[in-house]
Design an enzyme around this catalytic site. Structure first.
Site: not given
Length: 255
Positions: A87, A144, A171
């Site tokens: 990530e 991510h 997130k």
């Protein structure tokens, strides 16, 4: 009723997006230099990217690094992030060590916010969240993708899953390869904030094309943005001065 997250003197989830700057030092000396430099800037949150640290497996060194950051930036909430290689992290850390380091950091009872990646074992994540809350820390559950932007439905699914696990903040940061990707992230951000989430959200389209997502959080619903004082931790990050000026300009003309 939307929830906000209050850490030290910072309220995440209302008003302007809060500005976070990462510390990326590989040694204690570099961490001290960066922390001293950051103390001269006006920003809201510091993130320690521990995956950059050469001695990340040495708990005594981790404690020393946290003390250095606290000495220089004690008024700022600190996020502890051990980013995995897959990530965008600096080094590979096996699953068992990932959770062990995060657990031991929480047990210091000197951490404000812990970043946990979404794509790990569900039971381990929930155990870590419980430990964080027991020790007074908030939790970001993050995902991510440094290669592409998933579909809008996939972004919604991942962030809803993160929220259901018990995150205080969720997130998503993905790579924008064209303007359509940017629109996908912005619209997913809007939908999450308007229809799904009751907690703060961080949503970023990385790369130069996604730059607008780092500034427009107050309009679309992203509550933290990342900037740099020295080295960047992700493609598309800009200086803290530029980010602050633009975020304040948008705030002034949208309230």
């Amino acid at each position: 009723m939307k929830k906000v997250v209050k850490v030290k003197d910072i309220t995440i989830g209302e008003g302007m997006p809060k500005i976070c700057i990462p510390i990326l030092g590989e040694t204690l000396e570099e961490i001290k230099e960066e922390a001293e430099l950051l103390s001269t800037f006006d920003f809201d949150i510091v993130e320690w990217r521990a995956d950059f640290f050469q001695f990340v497996e040495d708990m005594d060194c981790i404690k020393l690094a946290m003390e250095i950051i606290e000495e220089n930036l004690g008024d700022k909430p600190m996020i502890f992030t051990l980013r995995s290689l897959k990530e965008g992290g600096k080094r590979e850390v096996c699953e068992a060590l990932y959770f062990e380091i995060n657990r031991r950091v929480l047990e210091t009872k000197n951490l404000d916010i812990l970043d946990i990646e979404l794509f790990h074992d569900k039971d381990e994540i929930e155990s870590l969240i419980n430990l964080a809350h027991k020790n007074g820390a908030k939790v970001i559950i993050s995902n991510h993708d440094f290669q592409q932007t998933p579909s809008k439905d996939e972004i919604l699914s991942r962030m809803n899953r993160a929220a259901q696990l018990g995150a205080d903040i969720v997130k998503i940061a993905v790579m924008a390869n064209d303007t359509e990707d940017v629109i996908t992230v912005l619209d997913a951000t809007r939908i999450l904030k308007e229809d799904y989430l009751k907690i703060p959200l961080i949503a970023i389209a990385m790369g130069k094309k996604g730059m607008i997502t780092r500034f427009a959080g107050e309009i679309f619903g992203s509550d933290i943005t990342f900037a740099t004082a020295k080295k960047t931790s992700a493609p598309g990050q800009l200086s803290v001065e530029d980010v602050k000026n633009i975020v304040q300009f948008i705030h002034k003309h949208t309230i």
